[in-house]
Every structure is written in structure tokens, then in C-alpha cells.
Enzyme design. Structure first.
Site, PDB file in Angstrom:
ATOM      1  N   ALA A 128      -6.760   8.171 -14.225  1.00 19.96           N
ATOM      2  CA  ALA A 128      -6.549   7.359 -15.437  1.00 19.96           C
ATOM      3  C   ALA A 128      -6.394   5.886 -15.077  1.00 19.96           C
ATOM      4  O   ALA A 128      -6.972   5.012 -15.737  1.00 19.96           O
ATOM      5  CB  ALA A 128      -5.316   7.859 -16.191  1.00 19.96           C
ATOM      6  N   GLY A 135      -6.256   7.730  -3.082  1.00 16.44           N
ATOM      7  CA  GLY A 135      -5.041   8.162  -3.767  1.00 16.44           C
ATOM      8  C   GLY A 135      -4.562   9.556  -3.389  1.00 16.44           C
ATOM      9  O   GLY A 135      -4.166  10.335  -4.246  1.00 16.44           O
ATOM     10  N   HIS A 192       7.074  -7.338  -2.476  1.00 19.63           N
ATOM     11  CA  HIS A 192       6.984  -6.738  -1.132  1.00 19.63           C
ATOM     12  C   HIS A 192       8.066  -7.307  -0.206  1.00 19.63           C
ATOM     13  O   HIS A 192       8.016  -7.095   1.002  1.00 19.63           O
ATOM     14  CB  HIS A 192       5.621  -7.048  -0.501  1.00 19.63           C
ATOM     15  CG  HIS A 192       4.444  -6.477  -1.241  1.00 19.63           C
ATOM     16  ND1 HIS A 192       4.415  -5.192  -1.727  1.00 19.63           N
ATOM     17  CD2 HIS A 192       3.231  -7.016  -1.552  1.00 19.63           C
ATOM     18  CE1 HIS A 192       3.242  -4.971  -2.313  1.00 19.63           C
ATOM     19  NE2 HIS A 192       2.516  -6.060  -2.225  1.00 19.63           N
ATOM     20  N   SER A 248      -4.598   2.923   4.400  1.00 17.82           N
ATOM     21  CA  SER A 248      -4.807   2.232   3.126  1.00 17.82           C
ATOM     22  C   SER A 248      -4.864   0.718   3.364  1.00 17.82           C
ATOM     23  O   SER A 248      -5.719   0.027   2.806  1.00 17.82           O
ATOM     24  CB  SER A 248      -3.678   2.601   2.154  1.00 17.82           C
ATOM     25  OG  SER A 248      -3.921   2.043   0.889  1.00 17.82           O
ATOM     26  N   THR A 303       2.794   0.552  -5.012  1.00 18.65           N
ATOM     27  CA  THR A 303       3.225  -0.571  -5.855  1.00 18.65           C
ATOM     28  C   THR A 303       2.648  -0.463  -7.269  1.00 18.65           C
ATOM     29  O   THR A 303       3.383  -0.523  -8.264  1.00 18.65           O
ATOM     30  CB  THR A 303       2.717  -1.904  -5.255  1.00 18.65           C
ATOM     31  OG1 THR A 303       2.817  -1.856  -3.840  1.00 18.65           O
ATOM     32  CG2 THR A 303       3.457  -3.090  -5.822  1.00 18.65           C
ATOM     33  N   LYS A 332       0.808  -1.226   0.000  1.00 19.79           N
ATOM     34  CA  LYS A 332       0.000   0.000   0.000  1.00 19.79           C
ATOM     35  C   LYS A 332       0.839   1.275   0.000  1.00 19.79           C
ATOM     36  O   LYS A 332       0.393   2.322   0.477  1.00 19.79           O
ATOM     37  CB  LYS A 332      -1.005   0.050   1.175  1.00 19.79           C
ATOM     38  CG  LYS A 332      -1.827  -1.186   1.392  1.00 19.79           C
ATOM     39  CD  LYS A 332      -2.375  -1.814   0.147  1.00 19.79           C
ATOM     40  CE  LYS A 332      -3.553  -1.091  -0.455  1.00 19.79           C
ATOM     41  NZ  LYS A 332      -4.039  -1.843  -1.657  1.00 19.79           N
TER      42      LYS A 332
HETATM   43  S1  PPS Z   1      -0.699  -3.106  -3.149  1.00 14.62           S
HETATM   44  O1  PPS Z   1      -1.932  -3.862  -2.828  1.00 14.62           O
HETATM   45  O2  PPS Z   1       0.329  -3.272  -2.094  1.00 14.62           O
HETATM   46  O3  PPS Z   1      -0.196  -3.410  -4.468  1.00 14.62           O
HETATM   47  O4  PPS Z   1      -1.158  -1.570  -3.094  1.00 14.62           O
HETATM   48  P1  PPS Z   1      -0.302  -0.345  -3.651  1.00 14.62           P
HETATM   49  O5  PPS Z   1      -0.437  -0.266  -5.103  1.00 14.62           O
HETATM   50  O6  PPS Z   1       1.049  -0.346  -3.056  1.00 14.62           O
HETATM   51  O7  PPS Z   1      -1.051   0.898  -2.971  1.00 14.62           O
HETATM   52  C1  PPS Z   1      -2.414   1.207  -3.202  1.00 14.62           C
HETATM   53  C2  PPS Z   1      -2.592   2.656  -2.805  1.00 14.62           C
HETATM   54  O8  PPS Z   1      -2.013   3.485  -3.839  1.00 14.62           O
HETATM   55  C3  PPS Z   1      -3.034   4.313  -4.381  1.00 14.62           C
HETATM   56  N1  PPS Z   1      -2.771   4.564  -5.792  1.00 14.62           N
HETATM   57  C4  PPS Z   1      -2.511   5.781  -6.296  1.00 14.62           C
HETATM   58  N2  PPS Z   1      -2.427   6.980  -5.688  1.00 14.62           N
HETATM   59  C5  PPS Z   1      -2.187   8.054  -6.482  1.00 14.62           C
HETATM   60  N3  PPS Z   1      -2.035   7.972  -7.825  1.00 14.62           N
HETATM   61  C6  PPS Z   1      -2.103   6.777  -8.468  1.00 14.62           C
HETATM   62  N4  PPS Z   1      -1.944   6.722  -9.780  1.00 14.62           N
HETATM   63  C7  PPS Z   1      -2.351   5.610  -7.689  1.00 14.62           C
HETATM   64  N5  PPS Z   1      -2.482   4.297  -7.978  1.00 14.62           N
HETATM   65  C8  PPS Z   1      -2.737   3.667  -6.817  1.00 14.62           C
HETATM   66  C9  PPS Z   1      -4.313   3.516  -4.116  1.00 14.62           C
HETATM   67  O9  PPS Z   1      -5.451   4.326  -4.252  1.00 14.62           O
HETATM   68  C10 PPS Z   1      -4.050   3.053  -2.693  1.00 14.62           C
HETATM   69  O10 PPS Z   1      -4.064   4.117  -1.754  1.00 14.62           O
HETATM   70  P2  PPS Z   1      -5.351   4.578  -0.922  1.00 14.62           P
HETATM   71  O11 PPS Z   1      -4.835   5.572   0.074  1.00 14.62           O
HETATM   72  O12 PPS Z   1      -5.922   3.381  -0.260  1.00 14.62           O
HETATM   73  O13 PPS Z   1      -6.285   5.217  -1.909  1.00 14.62           O
END
Ligand code: PPS
Length: 302
Positions: free
Chosen positions: A240, A267, A118, A147, A67, A64
Site C-alpha cells: 500500500a 521490505g 535519525h 538496505s 522510519t 533504513k
Molecule cells: S530512511 O531513508 O532512513 O527513511 O529509510 P527507512 O524508511 O528507515 O527504511 C526503508 C526500508 O524500510 C522498508 N519499508 C517497509 N518494509 C515493510 N513494510 C513497509 N510498509 C515498509 N515501508 C518501508 C523499505 O522497503 C526499506 O527496506 P528495504 O530492505 O531496502 O526494502
């Protein structure tokens, strides 16, 4: 031969108490890891026998922390320089999840491979004479905890049924998804200046996405024009990626997520303010201060 067994567990909320059964864990060689390994992959990745290649790229994250974001940015950069990866339903774009992908499948991928993981530093695929690269992504621990809490509560396979307070207590005990947050982040932070490591943060990506696209391209030695960098950044905004359902969890959300829930939740930086009570903030700040003392690492929380 090391002993290995796998248990998919669950946190149980029972008589006002949370039983500390990790949601999903791997027991390996007498240790317990809350990592997303499978029975097939755990011996290779925890046993350190994965065959790396000199030009491998590994995107390393505590769950979270960004990634999907950084994997998809990397995928889009690679496509600009005509590296067309095999696309698989379970990949982020063309980037596979090392921890749950059989090493035999990864062995079939053309070079240069890019994978995400991870795994903590001590288990990261490595080779003493290899020049493989790591992009390490960190996010402030308050937003990571929020998250994770939402993810574990909203994903059908985890179905976490404790309260936010229950989860925060576990997280601060090092029992979040991915194990101890500070062990993970500080072990990688120690290597931030290694030639083959790029250490970036979720908050920096949020501040200036195009700039970080440039930083990542430069680290990978791909020269992208300004227009190409803009195009990659445009494809990798939260809106997007959500719209295009990037990643298997979102693509198959009817099966993976509870009703009306999206992997792409908010996000943003600072959503923790909607969850932490003043007492929780005080205890968490103290916990951060203790762990970060003398390390030189600091976070942006809003
Ligand atoms: S995982 O399950 O470990 O693969 O999750 P991970 O991708 O590391 O984290 C998910 C959080 O990243 C946010 N996210 C983004 N934030 C901003 N911009 C973009 N493009 C983006 N893509 C993924 C996603 O919404 C999760 O955060 P939270 O705070 O829960 O919204």
C-alpha cells in the site's frame, strides 16, 4: 560559539580501493557526523537548542530501520483521532523530518507535534522537565546494511559507487549512514524502559502489523477501535505504501532515484542472505556478538 561547517562528500572507488570519504557528513565542533543534517539545521540539533514542547512526539531511527513505516503508521493513527497535520511535500504523510527542517518551520506546527529523526540519543531533542515521547525503531543490522547499500547506490544524490564488500567494511567501521550502528542502537536500548520511550522493531512490525499499530496507539494514549487499527494496518503494508508513493523520495522518484529504482525496495526480513558471503556472515556475527554481549538486546535475522 561552536564551529560548524558542512560538507556533502562521496565515497570514491579508486584503484581498487574505497577512499573513506563519508557520503554525506556534517562537521561540527571538531566531530564528524554522517547524518542528514543541513547547514541551517545542524547548529540547532547538534547544539541542543531546539525548543521542545511537552507533548512532542519524536520517531527515532537509525537510517533504513523503518522510519517511513512507523512515521506513516503514526500519521494514520493521528488522522483517526482527527489530528490533521499540515501536509508538506517533504513530509512522510504529515510527519516532518526534524533533521532537515528549519526549527522556525517546526515552531509553526500545531500541538501535539510528531517529527522523525535519525539523531543519536545524545543529540535527541530533550528537556529535563519535559514529557515528550520517543518511539524508537530498530532493525537487525544485516538487513539495515543491505538496505543502506542499495539506498546509497540507487539514490542520485548519494551515488555510492563502491561494491557491497566496500560498503559492509565501512558499515562495520561505524561509517554507515547515521554513524556507528551499535552506538546508535545501544544508547537508545539503555532507555527502552523509560516511561516516555517505546522501543519497537522492524521485525515485530513485519510479524504482526495490526498488533504493533495497537501498541503504538496505546503508547500515544489514543484509543482506536479494532476496525480502525485494521484500517491503519491496511494503509501501512509495504504494497500500500509503495502504491501510494508515501514520502518525498518515492513521490519524486524520477528526480531522486536512479532509473527504475524505488525507495520501496523489498521490505522483508532476511534479504541479507542474498548479499552476505559465508566469510562476511562469520565476521559480522562475531561483530554483533561482541557488541551485544551483556546488553540483553537481540535481533531476529530471518
Ligand atoms: S530512511 O531513508 O532512513 O527513511 O529509510 P527507512 O524508511 O528507515 O527504511 C526503508 C526500508 O524500510 C522498508 N519499508 C517497509 N518494509 C515493510 N513494510 C513497509 N510498509 C515498509 N515501508 C518501508 C523499505 O522497503 C526499506 O527496506 P528495504 O530492505 O531496502 O526494502
Amino acid at each position: 560559539m561552536k564551529k560548524q561547517s558542512l560538507i556533502a562528500g562521496k565515497i570514491i572507488h579508486y584503484q581498487h580501493k574505497t577512499q573513506e570519504v563519508p557520503f554525506y557528513h556534517t562537521e561540527y565542533d571538531g566531530d564528524v557526523f554522517t547524518l542528514a543534517l543541513s547547514e541551517e539545521t545542524a547548529p540547532t540539533y547538534l547544539g541542543g537548542t531546539f525548543k521542545t514542547r511537552n507533548d512532542d512526539l519524536l520517531i527515532m531511527t537509525y537510517p533504513k530501520s523503518g522510519t517511513h513505516w512507523v512515521s506513516y503508521i503514526t500519521d494514520q493513527i493521528r488522522k483517526k483521532v482527527s489530528l490533521q497535520n499540515t501536509e508538506n511535500d517533504f513530509y512522510i504523510g504529515g510527519i516532518p523530518f526534524l533533521d532537515r527542517t528549519a526549527p522556525e518551520e517546526l515552531a509553526l506546527l500545531p500541538s501535539p507535534r510528531a517529527m522523525y529523526s535519525h539523531l543519536p540519543y545524545r543529540f535527541a531533542p530533550n528537556h529535563p522537565s519535559a514529557t515528550l515521547k520517543y518511539i524508537v525503531v530498530a532493525r537487525n543490522p544485516k538487513d539495515v546494511a543491505v538496505s543502506q547499500f542499495n539506498f546509497l547506490s540507487n539514490m542520485k544524490m548519494f551515488d555510492f559507487n563502491g561494491s557491497w564488500d566496500d560498503f559492509l567494511t565501512l558499515f562495520m567501521k561505524g561509517k554507515g549512514f547515521g554513524g556507528s550502528y551499535f552506538d546508535w542502537v545501544l544508547q537508545w536500548w539503555e532507555h527502552k524502559d523509560d516511561d516516555n520511550v517505546l522501543f519497537i522493531t522492524y521485525e515485530a512490525l513485519k510479524k504482526d502489523l495490526q498488533k504493533e499499530v495497537g501498541t503504538i496507539s496505546h503508547f500515544l494514549k489514543y484509543s482506536l477501535s479494532v476496525t480502525e487499527q485494521q484500517e491503519v494496518a491496511a494503509a501501512c503494508t509495504f504494497e500500500a505504501m509503495k502504491k501510494n508513493q508515501i514520502g518525498a523520495i518515492e513521490k519524486h522518484k524520477a528526480q531522486t532515484m536512479k532509473k527504475n529504482k524505488s525507495f520501496y525496495r523489498k521490505g522483508v526480513v532476511g534479504d541479507w542472505k542474498n548479499y552476505f558471503s559465508p566469510e562476511q556472515t562469520k565476521a559480522f556475527d562475531h561483530w554483533c556478538k561482541t557488541n551485544l554481549k551483556g546488553t540483553g538486546l537481540s535481533f531476529i535475522f530471518s
